[in-house]
Design an enzyme around this catalytic site. Structure first.
Site, PDB file in Angstrom:
ATOM      1  N   LYS A   1      31.977  46.757  45.371  1.00  0.00           N
ATOM      2  CA  LYS A   1      33.147  46.899  44.488  1.00  0.00           C
ATOM      3  C   LYS A   1      32.782  46.529  43.054  1.00  0.00           C
ATOM      4  CE  LYS A   1      36.859  45.557  47.656  1.00  0.00           C
ATOM      5  NZ  LYS A   1      37.969  44.599  47.739  1.00  0.00           N
TER       6      LYS A   1
ATOM      7  N   ASP B   1      31.934  34.194  46.151  1.00  0.00           N
ATOM      8  CA  ASP B   1      32.998  34.183  47.156  1.00  0.00           C
ATOM      9  C   ASP B   1      33.676  32.819  47.122  1.00  0.00           C
ATOM     10  OD1 ASP B   1      34.740  34.424  49.172  1.00  0.00           O
ATOM     11  OD2 ASP B   1      33.300  35.074  50.697  1.00  0.00           O
TER      12      ASP B   1
ATOM     13  N   ASN C   1      40.195  33.841  37.127  1.00  0.00           N
ATOM     14  CA  ASN C   1      41.239  34.856  37.313  1.00  0.00           C
ATOM     15  C   ASN C   1      41.439  35.262  38.772  1.00  0.00           C
ATOM     16  OD1 ASN C   1      42.682  37.612  36.475  1.00  0.00           O
ATOM     17  ND2 ASN C   1      40.909  38.143  37.741  1.00  0.00           N
TER      18      ASN C   1
ATOM     19  N   SER D   1      47.358  30.881  36.537  1.00  0.00           N
ATOM     20  CA  SER D   1      48.373  30.440  37.501  1.00  0.00           C
ATOM     21  C   SER D   1      49.386  31.570  37.650  1.00  0.00           C
ATOM     22  CB  SER D   1      49.016  29.140  37.020  1.00  0.00           C
ATOM     23  OG  SER D   1      50.005  28.717  37.923  1.00  0.00           O
TER      24      SER D   1
ATOM     25  N   TYR E   1      51.475  30.223  48.596  1.00  0.00           N
ATOM     26  CA  TYR E   1      51.034  30.842  47.326  1.00  0.00           C
ATOM     27  C   TYR E   1      51.608  30.043  46.147  1.00  0.00           C
ATOM     28  CZ  TYR E   1      50.175  34.340  43.642  1.00  0.00           C
ATOM     29  OH  TYR E   1      49.752  34.987  42.495  1.00  0.00           O
TER      30      TYR E   1
ATOM     31  N   LYS F   1      49.477  27.862  43.163  1.00  0.00           N
ATOM     32  CA  LYS F   1      49.593  28.080  41.715  1.00  0.00           C
ATOM     33  C   LYS F   1      50.183  26.849  41.012  1.00  0.00           C
ATOM     34  CE  LYS F   1      47.787  32.209  41.487  1.00  0.00           C
ATOM     35  NZ  LYS F   1      46.523  32.465  40.772  1.00  0.00           N
TER      36      LYS F   1
HETATM   37  N1  LIG Z   1      49.707  40.731  39.441  1.00  0.00           N
HETATM   38  C1  LIG Z   1      50.661  39.835  39.202  1.00  0.00           C
HETATM   39  O1  LIG Z   1      51.860  40.140  39.165  1.00  0.00           O
HETATM   40  C2  LIG Z   1      50.295  38.398  38.969  1.00  0.00           C
HETATM   41  C3  LIG Z   1      51.307  37.492  38.591  1.00  0.00           C
HETATM   42  C4  LIG Z   1      50.978  36.166  38.387  1.00  0.00           C
HETATM   43  C5  LIG Z   1      49.678  35.743  38.562  1.00  0.00           C
HETATM   44  N2  LIG Z   1      48.712  36.641  38.945  1.00  0.00           N
HETATM   45  C6  LIG Z   1      47.356  36.142  39.118  1.00  0.00           C
HETATM   46  O2  LIG Z   1      46.472  36.916  38.325  1.00  0.00           O
HETATM   47  C7  LIG Z   1      45.172  36.899  38.899  1.00  0.00           C
HETATM   48  C8  LIG Z   1      44.618  38.316  38.978  1.00  0.00           C
HETATM   49  O3  LIG Z   1      45.415  39.016  39.917  1.00  0.00           O
HETATM   50  P1  LIG Z   1      45.579  40.603  39.964  1.00  0.00           P
HETATM   51  O4  LIG Z   1      47.019  40.856  39.852  1.00  0.00           O
HETATM   52  O5  LIG Z   1      44.629  41.278  39.050  1.00  0.00           O
HETATM   53  O6  LIG Z   1      45.207  40.836  41.498  1.00  0.00           O
HETATM   54  P2  LIG Z   1      44.120  41.760  42.227  1.00  0.00           P
HETATM   55  O7  LIG Z   1      44.086  43.108  41.613  1.00  0.00           O
HETATM   56  O8  LIG Z   1      44.427  41.632  43.673  1.00  0.00           O
HETATM   57  O9  LIG Z   1      42.755  41.000  41.888  1.00  0.00           O
HETATM   58  C9  LIG Z   1      42.428  39.791  42.517  1.00  0.00           C
HETATM   59  C10 LIG Z   1      40.952  39.564  42.363  1.00  0.00           C
HETATM   60  O10 LIG Z   1      40.629  38.326  43.021  1.00  0.00           O
HETATM   61  C11 LIG Z   1      39.510  38.577  43.866  1.00  0.00           C
HETATM   62  N3  LIG Z   1      39.406  37.672  44.993  1.00  0.00           N
HETATM   63  C12 LIG Z   1      40.282  37.489  46.020  1.00  0.00           C
HETATM   64  N4  LIG Z   1      39.767  36.622  46.912  1.00  0.00           N
HETATM   65  C13 LIG Z   1      38.539  36.265  46.446  1.00  0.00           C
HETATM   66  C14 LIG Z   1      37.497  35.426  46.936  1.00  0.00           C
HETATM   67  N5  LIG Z   1      37.584  34.791  48.109  1.00  0.00           N
HETATM   68  N6  LIG Z   1      36.380  35.273  46.186  1.00  0.00           N
HETATM   69  C15 LIG Z   1      36.240  35.941  45.010  1.00  0.00           C
HETATM   70  N7  LIG Z   1      37.174  36.769  44.518  1.00  0.00           N
HETATM   71  C16 LIG Z   1      38.316  36.925  45.223  1.00  0.00           C
HETATM   72  C17 LIG Z   1      39.729  40.012  44.359  1.00  0.00           C
HETATM   73  O11 LIG Z   1      38.542  40.521  44.944  1.00  0.00           O
HETATM   74  P3  LIG Z   1      38.608  41.721  46.036  1.00  0.00           P
HETATM   75  O12 LIG Z   1      38.832  42.979  45.247  1.00  0.00           O
HETATM   76  O13 LIG Z   1      37.260  41.658  46.674  1.00  0.00           O
HETATM   77  O14 LIG Z   1      39.742  41.403  46.956  1.00  0.00           O
HETATM   78  C18 LIG Z   1      40.112  40.646  43.041  1.00  0.00           C
HETATM   79  O15 LIG Z   1      38.952  40.884  42.275  1.00  0.00           O
HETATM   80  C19 LIG Z   1      45.328  36.214  40.259  1.00  0.00           C
HETATM   81  O16 LIG Z   1      44.944  34.852  40.137  1.00  0.00           O
HETATM   82  C20 LIG Z   1      46.815  36.311  40.526  1.00  0.00           C
HETATM   83  O17 LIG Z   1      47.273  35.284  41.398  1.00  0.00           O
HETATM   84  C21 LIG Z   1      48.985  37.957  39.125  1.00  0.00           C
END
Ligand SMILES: NC(=O)c1ccc[n+]([C@@H]2O[C@H](COP(=O)([O-])OP(=O)(O)OC[C@H]3O[C@@H](n4cnc5c(N)ncnc54)[C@H](OP(=O)(O)O)[C@@H]3O)[C@@H](O)[C@H]2O)c1
Length: 318
Positions: free
Chosen positions: A64, A86, A113, A167, A199, A203
């Site tokens: 990926k 990881d 992130n 967060s 969750y 956070k």
């Molecule tokens: N989207 C929202 O509405 C929102 C709101 C508030 C906060 N956030 C926070 O923003 C951040 C980015 O989220 P996003 O929305 O961009 O989500 P996303 O598209 O699901 O991206 C999450 C990333 O974290 C990686 N990840 C998950 N488990 C992991 C592990 N064990 N080791 C290493 N990497 C890991 C995923 O890798 P894989 O692709 O391999 O799974 C992916 O690269 C997160 O911390 C999320 O909690 C997001």
């Protein structure tokens, strides 16, 4: 719990006052973005690359990551570097950090992130912690400990180096404070709390640890590393992957979820804008505005307790 005004302003933030055009030239700077292969992390890598930053795209899947690096090269003309990471496994995090340090002496920006939201309740980390606590909070905590020497050394030749810890507004909805430590490992009470609250808990803990880290770093007169915690906003990404689809959810999502181009603003501002250095030890809400987290995240005795718990949990992986 936040006031209705705070919640509404988080759900429907005003028009951004800051844009990616404000990112300064980053030539000569080195950044790590965890979870850089998709979503907000990948778009963050893109804007850092466009400004000349050397970007380490940290991801758990090589395939990926390579796909993302190729796409980013097409979009920016610049090549990000892959860092295998990881966060699910404390032992592997130590190896990742060593790998990075063997290849780069400088580190200006660390963006924590990566995140996982509402996975099946059975999922635990390799060391048996709740997965959401383990990946979102404890894994990053260990990564930070390993990378602090690089951030500190680098800070001697620039105004400061930065840790940005992502967060979420869900920290307002954590029903638990103070944290019940039984819920961090595989116990009946953790199962009763449920994956949504776990969750929120992860956070909430991220904010506690980020605030405490900023204080610890401020006491260290020999270096200048700062830490900013933030909520990127409600953004359309793969984060919702574990939610079962429903009509109500898709209607709600179409109203309250914003594009990734908005989701990058707070973390890019925190990581790169000279003015954001004033927000050391503070919380940013969308879009790149100063906010206030749940007041209980600021309880210093509870922060210290959580810090000590995390230090104890990572001891053999330092
Ligand atoms: N989207 C929202 O509405 C929102 C709101 C508030 C906060 N956030 C926070 O923003 C951040 C980015 O989220 P996003 O929305 O961009 O989500 P996303 O598209 O699901 O991206 C999450 C990333 O974290 C990686 N990840 C998950 N488990 C992991 C592990 N064990 N080791 C290493 N990497 C890991 C995923 O890798 P894989 O692709 O391999 O799974 C992916 O690269 C997160 O911390 C999320 O909690 C997001």
């Amino acid at each position: 719990m936040a006031s209705v005004g705070t919640i509404l302003s988080q759900l429907f933030p005003p028009k951004p006052r800051w844009s990616v055009d404000n990112i300064p030239d980053l030539t000569g700077k080195v950044a790590i973005v965890t979870g850089g292969n998709v979503g907000i992390g990948k778009a963050t890598c893109k804007h850092l690359l466009l400004k000349g930053c050397t970007v380490w795209l940290a991801a758990r899947s090589k395939a990926k990551a390579e796909e993302a690096i190729a796409e980013l090269k097409q979009e920016t003309g610049q090549e990000a570097l892959f860092l295998a990471l990881d966060l699910n496994d404390l032992r592997a995090i130590k190896e990742s950090a060593e790998n990075f340090k063997n290849q780069s002496t400088a580190l200006h920006i660390l963006i924590c992130n990566a995140g996982v939201m509402v996975p099946p309740i059975e999922q635990l980390t390799s060391q048996g912690y709740d997965l959401q606590f383990g990946v979102n909070a404890l894994g990053h905590f260990l990564l930070i400990q390993h990378l602090l020497p690089s951030l500190k050394t680098t800070s001697s030749s620039v105004s400061e180096t930065r840790i940005v810890w992502v967060s979420s507004s869900v920290q307002y909805y954590f029903r638990g404070p103070p944290v019940n430590y039984d819920n961090l490992t595989d116990t009946p009470s953790r199962k009763r709390l449920g994956t949504q609250q776990l969750y929120c808990q992860s956070k909430f803990i991220t904010v506690m640890l980020g605030y405490h880290l900023a204080k610890v770093l401020a006491e260290d007169q020999s270096s200048n590393v700062i830490c900013i915690v933030l909520d990127p906003g409600n953004i359309k990404t793969d984060l919702q992957r574990y939610h079962s689809p429903s009509l109500l959810r898709s209607i709600m999502n179409s109203v309250i979820l914003y594009p990734v181009s908005k989701g990058v603003l707070s973390q890019l501002y925190a990581a790169t804008d000279p003015a954001a250095a004033q927000y050391n030890g503070k919380y940013l809400r969308p879009w790149a505005r100063l906010g206030e987290p749940h007041f209980k995240t600021k309880d210093e005795a509870e922060q210290q307790k959580m810090w000590d718990y995390c230090m104890g949990s990572i001891r053999e992986y330092e």
